[in-house]
Every structure is written in C-alpha cells, then in structure tokens.
Write a protein that holds these residues in place. Sequence first.
Motif, PDB file in Angstrom:
ATOM      1  N   GLU A  23      -7.921 -18.649  -9.610  1.00 38.29           N
ATOM      2  CA  GLU A  23      -6.552 -18.445 -10.075  1.00 38.29           C
ATOM      3  C   GLU A  23      -6.338 -18.888 -11.514  1.00 38.29           C
ATOM      4  O   GLU A  23      -5.561 -18.262 -12.242  1.00 38.29           O
ATOM      5  CB  GLU A  23      -5.575 -19.164  -9.133  1.00 38.29           C
ATOM      6  CG  GLU A  23      -5.544 -18.533  -7.763  1.00 38.29           C
ATOM      7  CD  GLU A  23      -4.854 -19.357  -6.701  1.00 38.29           C
ATOM      8  OE1 GLU A  23      -4.584 -18.792  -5.630  1.00 38.29           O
ATOM      9  OE2 GLU A  23      -4.582 -20.561  -6.916  1.00 38.29           O
ATOM     10  N   TRP A  27      -8.259 -14.957 -12.807  1.00 39.75           N
ATOM     11  CA  TRP A  27      -7.176 -14.161 -12.245  1.00 39.75           C
ATOM     12  C   TRP A  27      -7.137 -12.737 -12.803  1.00 39.75           C
ATOM     13  O   TRP A  27      -6.990 -11.779 -12.054  1.00 39.75           O
ATOM     14  CB  TRP A  27      -5.836 -14.853 -12.485  1.00 39.75           C
ATOM     15  CG  TRP A  27      -4.664 -14.145 -11.896  1.00 39.75           C
ATOM     16  CD1 TRP A  27      -3.778 -13.342 -12.550  1.00 39.75           C
ATOM     17  CD2 TRP A  27      -4.252 -14.157 -10.532  1.00 39.75           C
ATOM     18  NE1 TRP A  27      -2.832 -12.866 -11.683  1.00 39.75           N
ATOM     19  CE2 TRP A  27      -3.098 -13.349 -10.426  1.00 39.75           C
ATOM     20  CE3 TRP A  27      -4.745 -14.776  -9.386  1.00 39.75           C
ATOM     21  CZ2 TRP A  27      -2.433 -13.144  -9.227  1.00 39.75           C
ATOM     22  CZ3 TRP A  27      -4.078 -14.579  -8.185  1.00 39.75           C
ATOM     23  CH2 TRP A  27      -2.935 -13.770  -8.119  1.00 39.75           C
ATOM     24  N   GLN A  38      -5.469  -7.320  -7.154  1.00 48.27           N
ATOM     25  CA  GLN A  38      -4.548  -7.122  -8.271  1.00 48.27           C
ATOM     26  C   GLN A  38      -5.014  -5.976  -9.166  1.00 48.27           C
ATOM     27  O   GLN A  38      -6.204  -5.778  -9.360  1.00 48.27           O
ATOM     28  CB  GLN A  38      -4.489  -8.392  -9.131  1.00 48.27           C
ATOM     29  CG  GLN A  38      -3.963  -9.609  -8.423  1.00 48.27           C
ATOM     30  CD  GLN A  38      -2.489  -9.533  -8.183  1.00 48.27           C
ATOM     31  OE1 GLN A  38      -1.722  -9.121  -9.037  1.00 48.27           O
ATOM     32  NE2 GLN A  38      -2.072  -9.912  -7.005  1.00 48.27           N
ATOM     33  N   SER A  46       1.122 -11.694 -14.175  1.00 47.10           N
ATOM     34  CA  SER A  46       1.297 -12.883 -13.334  1.00 47.10           C
ATOM     35  C   SER A  46       0.285 -13.985 -13.639  1.00 47.10           C
ATOM     36  O   SER A  46       0.180 -14.957 -12.885  1.00 47.10           O
ATOM     37  CB  SER A  46       1.207 -12.491 -11.857  1.00 47.10           C
ATOM     38  OG  SER A  46      -0.050 -11.886 -11.579  1.00 47.10           O
ATOM     39  N   ALA A  50      -0.219 -17.566 -11.695  1.00 45.36           N
ATOM     40  CA  ALA A  50      -1.449 -17.808 -10.940  1.00 45.36           C
ATOM     41  C   ALA A  50      -2.120 -19.097 -11.396  1.00 45.36           C
ATOM     42  O   ALA A  50      -2.664 -19.842 -10.571  1.00 45.36           O
ATOM     43  CB  ALA A  50      -2.400 -16.620 -11.090  1.00 45.36           C
ATOM     44  N   GLN A  53      -0.353 -21.903  -9.783  1.00 52.29           N
ATOM     45  CA  GLN A  53      -0.731 -21.924  -8.369  1.00 52.29           C
ATOM     46  C   GLN A  53      -2.128 -22.529  -8.208  1.00 52.29           C
ATOM     47  O   GLN A  53      -2.373 -23.314  -7.293  1.00 52.29           O
ATOM     48  CB  GLN A  53      -0.702 -20.494  -7.839  1.00 52.29           C
ATOM     49  CG  GLN A  53      -0.982 -20.326  -6.384  1.00 52.29           C
ATOM     50  CD  GLN A  53      -0.748 -18.899  -5.975  1.00 52.29           C
ATOM     51  OE1 GLN A  53       0.373 -18.413  -5.977  1.00 52.29           O
ATOM     52  NE2 GLN A  53      -1.816 -18.210  -5.635  1.00 52.29           N
TER      53      GLN A  53
END
Length: 120
Positions: A23, A27, A38, A46, A50, A53
Amino acid sequence: MYTFATLVTLLVAALHAGFLVLEMFFWDQPLGRKAFGQTRESAAASKVLAANQGLYNGFLAAGLIWGVALGPAGDGIKLFCLGCVIIAGVFGALTASRKILYVQAAPALLALLLLLLARG
C-alpha cells in the motif's frame, strides 16, 4: 499450543507488514494494482489514502510483534491487535471486497482463538 498461537500471530504480523509495503510503496505499480484490482487511474487518485492505510497496517504488525516479544506478558497487546485486525477485516469485507475476510480477518481470528485456547 502457545507456540502455535505465536506462529500464527507472527503470520498475521507478516501479512500486515506485507500490506504496508504494497500500500505504501507499490500501490500504483503493477504489483500493487494487480493485488488490489486497481486501474492505473484509480491507483493514482488514491495513492495518498493507500499510503495512510499502509501505515496503519504497519502499526498493527508492530503491535503484534511487540506482543509476541513480551511473551505471555504481551497477551493483552496481541488480543487487542488481533481484535483490531478482525474488525478491520470484517469492515473491509462489507465495504470493499469479500476477499479481505479470508486474507485478513480469518488468519487473525484463528490466531486469536489459538491464543485464547492456549491461555486456558
């Protein structure tokens, strides 16, 4: 039994360390896009979310490793972190992808149950 619970807990920690890497660093790369389904555009849009996260996943991994390092004195930490992983996994399964239930929540639930059984 306690040793097996510890090994499964370390597996959960390793999974979350892997999620951190995917992430935070991959990512928007082919590996990360494939792992999370994705598109190039959605990953780019995003990426910052990410990374945030991923950092949280790293904290969960760190907490689990800390709890394991403390041995039985760290059982409370392990139980708390495993509970957090389970809740996050169930939430993710309900809101993002059912796969999260199996990849994240199920191993944490197994570790939590083993730990509880080992404690008596």
